[in-house]
Scaffold this motif. Structure first.
Motif, short mmCIF file in Angstrom:
data_model
loop_
_atom_site.label_atom_id
_atom_site.label_comp_id
_atom_site.label_asym_id
_atom_site.label_seq_id
_atom_site.Cartn_x
_atom_site.Cartn_y
_atom_site.Cartn_z
N LEU A 64 -28.52 66.52 -45.86
CA LEU A 64 -28.10 67.76 -46.51
C LEU A 64 -29.31 68.44 -47.16
N ILE A 65 -30.15 67.66 -47.80
CA ILE A 65 -31.36 68.20 -48.42
C ILE A 65 -32.23 68.87 -47.36
N TYR A 66 -32.46 68.18 -46.23
CA TYR A 66 -33.26 68.75 -45.14
C TYR A 66 -32.62 70.04 -44.61
N SER A 67 -31.29 70.06 -44.51
CA SER A 67 -30.60 71.23 -43.94
C SER A 67 -30.79 72.48 -44.79
N LEU A 68 -31.15 72.30 -46.05
CA LEU A 68 -31.42 73.42 -46.95
C LEU A 68 -32.88 73.85 -46.90
N GLY A 69 -33.65 73.23 -46.00
CA GLY A 69 -35.06 73.55 -45.89
C GLY A 69 -35.91 72.87 -46.94
N LEU A 70 -35.37 71.82 -47.54
CA LEU A 70 -36.05 71.13 -48.63
C LEU A 70 -36.57 69.78 -48.15
N GLY A 71 -37.71 69.37 -48.69
CA GLY A 71 -38.28 68.09 -48.29
C GLY A 71 -39.21 67.51 -49.33
N ALA A 72 -39.12 67.99 -50.57
CA ALA A 72 -39.91 67.46 -51.68
C ALA A 72 -39.07 67.54 -52.95
N CYS A 73 -39.33 66.64 -53.89
CA CYS A 73 -38.50 66.59 -55.09
C CYS A 73 -39.29 66.05 -56.27
N ILE A 74 -38.97 66.56 -57.43
CA ILE A 74 -39.43 66.00 -58.70
C ILE A 74 -38.20 65.63 -59.50
N ASN A 75 -38.18 64.41 -60.03
CA ASN A 75 -37.11 63.94 -60.92
C ASN A 75 -37.73 63.58 -62.25
N ILE A 76 -37.21 64.16 -63.32
CA ILE A 76 -37.73 63.91 -64.66
C ILE A 76 -36.61 63.30 -65.51
N PRO A 77 -36.81 62.06 -66.00
CA PRO A 77 -35.80 61.50 -66.90
C PRO A 77 -35.87 62.19 -68.26
N CYS A 78 -34.71 62.44 -68.84
CA CYS A 78 -34.61 63.08 -70.14
C CYS A 78 -34.05 62.03 -71.11
N LEU A 79 -34.81 61.72 -72.14
CA LEU A 79 -34.47 60.62 -73.04
C LEU A 79 -34.01 61.10 -74.39
N TYR A 80 -33.10 60.32 -74.96
CA TYR A 80 -32.66 60.48 -76.33
C TYR A 80 -32.45 59.09 -76.90
N ASP A 81 -33.02 58.81 -78.04
CA ASP A 81 -32.86 57.52 -78.70
C ASP A 81 -33.27 56.37 -77.78
N GLY A 82 -34.31 56.61 -76.98
CA GLY A 82 -34.84 55.57 -76.11
C GLY A 82 -34.06 55.35 -74.83
N LYS A 83 -33.03 56.15 -74.59
CA LYS A 83 -32.20 55.98 -73.39
C LYS A 83 -32.24 57.25 -72.53
N VAL A 84 -32.15 57.07 -71.22
CA VAL A 84 -32.06 58.20 -70.32
C VAL A 84 -30.65 58.75 -70.40
N VAL A 85 -30.53 60.02 -70.82
CA VAL A 85 -29.22 60.66 -70.92
C VAL A 85 -29.01 61.66 -69.79
N GLY A 86 -30.07 61.89 -69.00
CA GLY A 86 -29.95 62.81 -67.87
C GLY A 86 -31.27 62.93 -67.14
N THR A 87 -31.22 63.66 -66.04
CA THR A 87 -32.44 63.94 -65.28
C THR A 87 -32.49 65.40 -64.91
N MET A 88 -33.71 65.95 -64.91
CA MET A 88 -33.98 67.29 -64.35
C MET A 88 -34.52 67.05 -62.95
N ASN A 89 -33.97 67.79 -61.98
CA ASN A 89 -34.32 67.57 -60.59
C ASN A 89 -34.67 68.89 -59.93
N MET A 90 -35.85 68.96 -59.34
CA MET A 90 -36.33 70.16 -58.69
C MET A 90 -36.67 69.83 -57.24
N LEU A 91 -36.09 70.59 -56.30
CA LEU A 91 -36.36 70.36 -54.88
C LEU A 91 -36.97 71.61 -54.27
N ALA A 92 -37.90 71.37 -53.35
CA ALA A 92 -38.65 72.45 -52.71
C ALA A 92 -38.96 72.04 -51.27
#
Length: 159
Positions: free
Chosen positions: A97-125
């Motif tokens: 599905l990612i390839y079908s959108l013309g995408l083939g690279a990604c950055i994932n950034i963990p977002c922390l609060y109180d020492g725990k990952v509460v989410g991720t920011m994800n950028m695809l290109a």
């Protein structure tokens, strides 16, 4: 630009205004074509924002089993650059599905609060477009969506 993002937090209707501004700001930095935010609560995850909701809709919570991607980003709390299609395939079951959108690279950034990952920011290109310089530029923004992730946790746990 950071002050503009912080000012967005005061706007009504949160967290959407902040998420929209964060998607646009990171697009200006990386040129991404897809921006998502993944909320994490224990072993459950949910997509709470998508810049392409037709292809990647906001979804309910689901259990996430162990994966190499999860070990790196969620357990070890490390940002991840996936620069090409081979790396995308290694990380994501929905790589076609990612390839079908013309995408083939990604950055994932963990977002922390109180020492725990509460989410991720994800950028695809497109393949080859994202670099370590992009990763370093956007990882400084990891704290901004934390309030939205915590609100999602509160909302989902209150149901």
């Amino acid at each position: 630009m950071l002050q503009s993002l912080l000012d967005t937090l005061a706007e009504p209707g949160q967290p959407t205004p902040l998420f929209d501004a964060l998607a646009e700001h990171t697009r200006q930095i990386t040129g991404h074509q897809l921006f998502t935010l993944l909320y994490v609560d224990g072993s459950e995850v949910a997509r709470i924002y998508s810049s392409q909701p037709e292809a990647y809709p906001v979804s309910g919570r689901k259990h996430m089993g162990p994966t190499d991607w999860g070990n790196h980003v969620l357990r070890d709390k490390q940002p991840l650059l996936l620069p090409d299609k081979a790396a995308i395939k290694w990380a994501f079951f929905d790589h076609e599905l990612i390839y079908s959108l013309g995408l083939g690279a990604c950055i994932n950034i963990p977002c922390l609060y109180d020492g725990k990952v509460v989410g991720t920011m994800n950028m695809l290109a497109p393949e080859g477009q994202l670099t370590e310089d992009h990763l370093n530029a956007v990882k400084r923004l990891a704290g901004l969506p934390v309030a939205g992730f915590l609100a999602a946790r509160f909302e989902n746990n209150a149901k």
